[in-house]
Design a protein around this motif. Structure first.
Motif, PDB file in Angstrom:
ATOM      1  N   PHE A 111     -12.913  -1.809   5.552  1.00  0.00           N
ATOM      2  CA  PHE A 111     -11.637  -2.432   6.426  1.00  0.00           C
ATOM      3  C   PHE A 111     -11.453  -1.250   7.506  1.00  0.00           C
ATOM      4  CE2 PHE A 111      -9.397   1.076   4.032  1.00  0.00           C
ATOM      5  CZ  PHE A 111      -8.431   1.542   4.826  1.00  0.00           C
ATOM      6  N   SER A 112     -12.088   0.251   7.438  1.00  0.00           N
ATOM      7  CA  SER A 112     -11.886   1.203   8.339  1.00  0.00           C
ATOM      8  C   SER A 112     -13.310   1.255   9.007  1.00  0.00           C
ATOM      9  CB  SER A 112     -11.838   2.430   7.733  1.00  0.00           C
ATOM     10  OG  SER A 112     -12.004   3.640   8.444  1.00  0.00           O
ATOM     11  N   TRP A 113     -12.989   1.284  10.595  1.00  0.00           N
ATOM     12  CA  TRP A 113     -14.262   1.306  11.454  1.00  0.00           C
ATOM     13  C   TRP A 113     -14.879   2.450  11.155  1.00  0.00           C
ATOM     14  CZ3 TRP A 113     -14.750   5.203  15.044  1.00  0.00           C
ATOM     15  CH2 TRP A 113     -13.434   5.727  15.351  1.00  0.00           C
ATOM     16  N   THR A 114     -14.103   3.725  11.080  1.00  0.00           N
ATOM     17  CA  THR A 114     -14.760   5.063  10.774  1.00  0.00           C
ATOM     18  C   THR A 114     -15.585   4.937   9.816  1.00  0.00           C
ATOM     19  OG1 THR A 114     -12.807   6.008   9.532  1.00  0.00           O
ATOM     20  CG2 THR A 114     -12.914   6.181  12.159  1.00  0.00           C
TER      21      THR A 114
ATOM     22  N   TYR B 132      -7.863   9.233  14.636  1.00  0.00           N
ATOM     23  CA  TYR B 132      -7.590   7.948  14.738  1.00  0.00           C
ATOM     24  C   TYR B 132      -6.039   7.689  14.572  1.00  0.00           C
ATOM     25  CZ  TYR B 132      -7.967   8.243   9.622  1.00  0.00           C
ATOM     26  OH  TYR B 132      -7.786   8.624   8.332  1.00  0.00           O
ATOM     27  N   GLU B 133      -5.541   6.673  14.889  1.00  0.00           N
ATOM     28  CA  GLU B 133      -4.268   6.510  14.642  1.00  0.00           C
ATOM     29  C   GLU B 133      -3.938   5.840  13.220  1.00  0.00           C
ATOM     30  OE1 GLU B 133      -0.443   4.005  16.600  1.00  0.00           O
ATOM     31  OE2 GLU B 133      -2.442   3.808  17.581  1.00  0.00           O
ATOM     32  N   ILE B 134      -2.909   6.712  12.619  1.00  0.00           N
ATOM     33  CA  ILE B 134      -2.666   6.326  11.184  1.00  0.00           C
ATOM     34  C   ILE B 134      -1.852   4.976  11.277  1.00  0.00           C
ATOM     35  CG2 ILE B 134      -1.379   6.997   9.136  1.00  0.00           C
ATOM     36  CD1 ILE B 134      -1.366  10.006  10.419  1.00  0.00           C
ATOM     37  N   TYR B 135      -2.434   4.132  10.283  1.00  0.00           N
ATOM     38  CA  TYR B 135      -1.536   2.846  10.347  1.00  0.00           C
ATOM     39  C   TYR B 135      -0.064   2.940   9.997  1.00  0.00           C
ATOM     40  CZ  TYR B 135      -5.803   0.200   9.409  1.00  0.00           C
ATOM     41  OH  TYR B 135      -7.192  -0.250   9.848  1.00  0.00           O
ATOM     42  N   PRO B 136       0.709   2.314  10.718  1.00  0.00           N
ATOM     43  CA  PRO B 136       2.076   2.618  10.624  1.00  0.00           C
ATOM     44  C   PRO B 136       2.708   2.515   9.167  1.00  0.00           C
ATOM     45  CG  PRO B 136       1.672   1.110  12.523  1.00  0.00           C
ATOM     46  CD  PRO B 136       0.505   1.517  11.614  1.00  0.00           C
ATOM     47  N   HIS B 137       2.343   1.732   8.355  1.00  0.00           N
ATOM     48  CA  HIS B 137       2.637   1.678   6.884  1.00  0.00           C
ATOM     49  C   HIS B 137       2.568   2.912   6.066  1.00  0.00           C
ATOM     50  CE1 HIS B 137      -1.191  -0.467   6.866  1.00  0.00           C
ATOM     51  NE2 HIS B 137      -1.311   0.113   5.613  1.00  0.00           N
ATOM     52  N   TRP B 138       1.375   3.747   6.559  1.00  0.00           N
ATOM     53  CA  TRP B 138       0.843   4.970   5.772  1.00  0.00           C
ATOM     54  C   TRP B 138       1.814   6.266   6.548  1.00  0.00           C
ATOM     55  CZ3 TRP B 138      -4.220   2.284   5.339  1.00  0.00           C
ATOM     56  CH2 TRP B 138      -4.299   1.826   4.282  1.00  0.00           C
TER      57      TRP B 138
ATOM     58  N   ARG C 248      -8.557  -0.043  -2.435  1.00  0.00           N
ATOM     59  CA  ARG C 248      -7.260   0.466  -2.609  1.00  0.00           C
ATOM     60  C   ARG C 248      -6.219  -0.316  -3.375  1.00  0.00           C
ATOM     61  NH1 ARG C 248      -6.283   4.474   0.976  1.00  0.00           N
ATOM     62  NH2 ARG C 248      -4.084   4.178   0.628  1.00  0.00           N
ATOM     63  N   ALA C 249      -5.641   0.500  -4.160  1.00  0.00           N
ATOM     64  CA  ALA C 249      -4.420  -0.081  -5.159  1.00  0.00           C
ATOM     65  C   ALA C 249      -3.305  -0.707  -4.335  1.00  0.00           C
ATOM     66  CB  ALA C 249      -4.079   0.844  -5.959  1.00  0.00           C
ATOM     67  N   ASP C 250      -3.029  -0.003  -3.216  1.00  0.00           N
ATOM     68  CA  ASP C 250      -1.849  -0.480  -2.530  1.00  0.00           C
ATOM     69  C   ASP C 250      -2.319  -1.535  -1.221  1.00  0.00           C
ATOM     70  OD1 ASP C 250      -3.429   1.083  -0.592  1.00  0.00           O
ATOM     71  OD2 ASP C 250      -1.870   2.394  -0.327  1.00  0.00           O
ATOM     72  N   HIS C 251      -3.296  -2.026  -1.438  1.00  0.00           N
ATOM     73  CA  HIS C 251      -3.892  -2.953  -0.273  1.00  0.00           C
ATOM     74  C   HIS C 251      -5.129  -3.596  -1.071  1.00  0.00           C
ATOM     75  CE1 HIS C 251      -1.198  -1.383   2.557  1.00  0.00           C
ATOM     76  NE2 HIS C 251      -1.281  -2.454   3.339  1.00  0.00           N
ATOM     77  N   ALA C 252      -4.771  -4.717  -1.663  1.00  0.00           N
ATOM     78  CA  ALA C 252      -6.061  -5.559  -2.187  1.00  0.00           C
ATOM     79  C   ALA C 252      -7.084  -5.958  -1.026  1.00  0.00           C
ATOM     80  CB  ALA C 252      -5.476  -6.805  -3.054  1.00  0.00           C
TER      81      ALA C 252
ATOM     82  N   CYS D  33     -10.622  -1.171  -8.349  1.00  0.00           N
ATOM     83  CA  CYS D  33     -11.967  -1.460  -8.871  1.00  0.00           C
ATOM     84  C   CYS D  33     -13.043  -0.810  -7.937  1.00  0.00           C
ATOM     85  CB  CYS D  33     -12.100  -2.835  -9.080  1.00  0.00           C
ATOM     86  SG  CYS D  33     -11.864  -3.960  -7.678  1.00  0.00           S
ATOM     87  N   TYR D  34     -14.439  -0.812  -8.495  1.00  0.00           N
ATOM     88  CA  TYR D  34     -15.315  -0.163  -7.498  1.00  0.00           C
ATOM     89  C   TYR D  34     -16.483  -1.345  -7.427  1.00  0.00           C
ATOM     90  CZ  TYR D  34     -18.028   0.717 -11.942  1.00  0.00           C
ATOM     91  OH  TYR D  34     -18.883   0.551 -12.791  1.00  0.00           O
TER      92      TYR D  34
END
Length: 162
Positions: free
Chosen positions: A145-148, A90-96, A39-43, A131-132
């Motif tokens: 990072f996501s459990w799903t 799932y609950e959306i992360y508060p910062h999103w 993710r660009a917004d979260h290295a 990047c990928y």
């Protein structure tokens, strides 16, 4: 000339709120290598392709095709996406949450798979991903990072290499 003349159309309007229904697309090879995007917004946040419906009535496979094309440059027909009949709420992360309508706190995610014949070099959407990497499925699941996302990738274990 009236006050404010010439300023019409210059103000940018906020994008419409995201629809809290999305797809997660696990892109993988027959050898069970999985494509992950950072993710660009979260290295350090690695994930599969994800994205919300563009409209409430957009077919989920069309959402998959649109998001995969936007995020990787890969154009695949809607029929190529395999519905894994797996849905997470799932609950959306508060910062999103600011991306959604006021009061929206949860998202419903539908999981799909896309098997590609071999690894490819995606053309990333710079605003979304930096990047990928391709990883064997176990390593890919551990990197998410996501459990799903991790749970979806672990379903590849039942496929075994082709």
């Amino acid at each position: 000339m009236s006050a404010g003349a010439g300023t019409e159309g210059t103000a940018r309007s906020a994008p419409p709120p995201k629809i809290p229904e999305s797809v997660l697309v696990v892109i993988y090879t027959r050898a069970l290598d999985v494509l992950l995007l950072e993710r660009a917004d979260h290295a350090g946040f690695w994930q599969s392709v994800t994205g919300s419906r563009a409209a409430p009535d957009e077919p989920l496979r069309a959402t998959c095709a649109r998001e995969v094309a936007e995020e990787t440059g890969l154009v695949a027909p809607s029929a190529a996406f395999d519905d894994w009949n797996l849905v997470h709420r799932y609950e959306i992360y508060p910062h999103w949450r600011k991306r959604y309508a006021p009061g929206v706190t949860h998202n419903t995610e539908h999981v799909f798979g896309l098997c590609v014949p071999q690894r490819f070099d995606p053309v990333l959407a710079a605003a979304e991903h930096t990047c990928y990497r391709w990883l064997p499925w176990r390593d890919a699941a551990d990197a998410c990072f996501s459990w799903t996302n991790a749970a979806a990738i672990r379903r590849l274990d039942s496929l075994g290499p082709a």
